[in-house]
Design a protein around this motif. Structure first.
Motif, mmCIF file in Angstrom:
data_model
loop_
_atom_site.group_PDB
_atom_site.id
_atom_site.type_symbol
_atom_site.label_atom_id
_atom_site.label_comp_id
_atom_site.label_asym_id
_atom_site.label_seq_id
_atom_site.Cartn_x
_atom_site.Cartn_y
_atom_site.Cartn_z
ATOM 1 N N SER A 111 -21.001 16.867 89.136
ATOM 2 C CA SER A 111 -19.447 16.636 88.714
ATOM 3 C C SER A 111 -19.362 16.542 87.275
ATOM 4 O O SER A 111 -18.445 17.141 86.714
ATOM 5 C CB SER A 111 -19.005 15.160 89.296
ATOM 6 O OG SER A 111 -18.996 15.185 90.430
ATOM 7 N N THR A 118 -10.609 17.568 88.189
ATOM 8 C CA THR A 118 -10.359 16.846 89.598
ATOM 9 C C THR A 118 -10.654 15.675 89.608
ATOM 10 O O THR A 118 -11.564 15.189 90.279
ATOM 11 C CB THR A 118 -10.394 17.688 90.884
ATOM 12 O OG1 THR A 118 -12.043 18.075 90.857
ATOM 13 C CG2 THR A 118 -9.774 19.067 91.000
ATOM 14 N N VAL A 143 -10.503 13.477 92.836
ATOM 15 C CA VAL A 143 -11.296 13.918 93.874
ATOM 16 C C VAL A 143 -12.957 13.561 93.522
ATOM 17 O O VAL A 143 -13.556 12.981 94.228
ATOM 18 C CB VAL A 143 -11.427 15.399 94.077
ATOM 19 C CG1 VAL A 143 -12.373 15.987 94.715
ATOM 20 C CG2 VAL A 143 -9.974 15.757 94.506
ATOM 21 N N ASP A 144 -13.265 13.714 92.199
ATOM 22 C CA ASP A 144 -14.735 13.466 91.879
ATOM 23 C C ASP A 144 -15.075 12.120 91.896
ATOM 24 O O ASP A 144 -15.748 11.526 92.559
ATOM 25 C CB ASP A 144 -14.738 13.712 90.393
ATOM 26 C CG ASP A 144 -14.641 15.355 90.309
ATOM 27 O OD1 ASP A 144 -14.950 16.146 91.263
ATOM 28 O OD2 ASP A 144 -14.693 15.787 88.966
ATOM 29 N N GLN A 168 -14.991 11.120 95.756
ATOM 30 C CA GLN A 168 -16.466 11.573 96.199
ATOM 31 C C GLN A 168 -17.604 10.688 95.828
ATOM 32 O O GLN A 168 -18.405 10.200 96.893
ATOM 33 C CB GLN A 168 -16.654 13.027 96.048
ATOM 34 C CG GLN A 168 -15.990 14.111 96.131
ATOM 35 C CD GLN A 168 -16.292 14.360 97.690
ATOM 36 O OE1 GLN A 168 -15.845 13.972 98.648
ATOM 37 N NE2 GLN A 168 -17.458 14.826 97.934
ATOM 38 N N GLN A 185 -17.307 18.980 98.826
ATOM 39 C CA GLN A 185 -17.693 19.358 97.634
ATOM 40 C C GLN A 185 -17.594 20.971 97.648
ATOM 41 O O GLN A 185 -17.121 21.563 96.447
ATOM 42 C CB GLN A 185 -18.999 19.016 97.257
ATOM 43 C CG GLN A 185 -18.896 17.475 96.847
ATOM 44 C CD GLN A 185 -20.510 16.804 96.512
ATOM 45 O OE1 GLN A 185 -21.540 17.557 97.294
ATOM 46 N NE2 GLN A 185 -20.672 16.174 95.768
ATOM 47 N N GLU A 192 -14.062 22.100 97.237
ATOM 48 C CA GLU A 192 -13.388 21.643 95.483
ATOM 49 C C GLU A 192 -13.996 22.595 94.907
ATOM 50 O O GLU A 192 -13.381 23.200 94.093
ATOM 51 C CB GLU A 192 -14.152 20.203 95.471
ATOM 52 C CG GLU A 192 -13.708 19.975 93.898
ATOM 53 C CD GLU A 192 -14.145 18.648 93.265
ATOM 54 O OE1 GLU A 192 -13.888 18.114 92.308
ATOM 55 O OE2 GLU A 192 -15.254 18.106 93.979
ATOM 56 N N LYS A 211 -11.459 25.331 92.549
ATOM 57 C CA LYS A 211 -11.760 25.512 90.975
ATOM 58 C C LYS A 211 -12.195 26.801 90.894
ATOM 59 O O LYS A 211 -12.075 27.453 89.522
ATOM 60 C CB LYS A 211 -13.005 24.557 90.628
ATOM 61 C CG LYS A 211 -12.615 23.262 90.784
ATOM 62 C CD LYS A 211 -13.716 22.468 90.308
ATOM 63 C CE LYS A 211 -13.113 21.027 90.057
ATOM 64 N NZ LYS A 211 -14.236 19.883 89.620
ATOM 65 N N VAL A 247 -6.645 24.709 90.002
ATOM 66 C CA VAL A 247 -6.437 24.025 91.337
ATOM 67 C C VAL A 247 -5.014 23.817 91.414
ATOM 68 O O VAL A 247 -4.492 23.001 90.710
ATOM 69 C CB VAL A 247 -7.309 22.659 91.268
ATOM 70 C CG1 VAL A 247 -7.219 21.814 92.607
ATOM 71 C CG2 VAL A 247 -8.865 22.952 90.772
ATOM 72 N N ARG A 279 -5.000 20.767 95.963
ATOM 73 C CA ARG A 279 -5.166 19.364 95.688
ATOM 74 C C ARG A 279 -4.943 18.591 97.098
ATOM 75 O O ARG A 279 -5.542 17.435 97.379
ATOM 76 C CB ARG A 279 -4.468 18.730 94.684
ATOM 77 C CG ARG A 279 -4.868 19.117 93.224
ATOM 78 C CD ARG A 279 -4.085 18.690 92.119
ATOM 79 N NE ARG A 279 -4.429 19.316 90.892
ATOM 80 C CZ ARG A 279 -5.415 19.009 90.132
ATOM 81 N NH1 ARG A 279 -6.114 18.143 90.274
ATOM 82 N NH2 ARG A 279 -5.572 19.637 88.619
ATOM 83 N N LEU A 287 -7.604 19.095 99.459
ATOM 84 C CA LEU A 287 -8.853 18.136 99.186
ATOM 85 C C LEU A 287 -8.576 16.693 99.583
ATOM 86 O O LEU A 287 -9.256 16.074 99.925
ATOM 87 C CB LEU A 287 -9.103 18.395 97.575
ATOM 88 C CG LEU A 287 -9.794 19.523 97.336
ATOM 89 C CD1 LEU A 287 -9.693 19.568 96.048
ATOM 90 C CD2 LEU A 287 -10.970 19.967 98.049
#
Length: 118
Positions: free
Chosen positions: A26, A35, A38-39, A42, A74, A77, A81, A86, A91, A94
């Motif tokens: 990440s 993002t 999201v990261d 995750q 992942q 995502e 990207k 994005v 989004r 995700l």
């Protein structure tokens, strides 16, 4: 130490390693569109899976299935990207994927299957 305990310990170490690799990956993607939600999510879900495996509330099969689900998020995502932007639709997609994976983690951790009593 018996074989089952050794295998469980190896699984736990590999899960922790996978979570750390995910965090490093990440950070390496910092040049791509951001993002952060999201990261962060995750990373949090990886920790939840690792905790479930370590405590024995997740069986080895459940852990593998949940890890594959996280990998799918992942990959999605990375695809979002890939073009350098994005979009809001990406989004939302995700976010929905992460909602489903979070619910799957909860269900797996709270069912009656355990690492010892599979």
């Amino acid at each position: 130490m018996n074989a089952a305990a050794t295998m469980t310990r190896k699984l736990h170490l590999s899960l922790i390693g996978a979570a750390l690799l995910g965090l490093i990956a990440s950070a390496a993607q910092a040049q791509t569109p951001a993002t952060p939600r999201v990261d962060h999510r995750q990373a949090h879900q990886q920790v939840r899976i690792a905790q479930g495996a370590a405590s024995g509330t997740l069986s080895a099969q459940e852990t593998q299935r949940l890890e594959r689900g996280q990998a799918a998020v992942q990959n999605a995502e990375a695809q979002a990207k890939a073009d350098g932007t994005v979009t809001q639709q990406e989004r939302r997609h995700l976010h929905r994927m992460q909602e489903r994976k979070s619910a799957a983690i909860h269900r797996a951790k709270h069912n009656n299957k355990t690492a010892a009593g599979q």
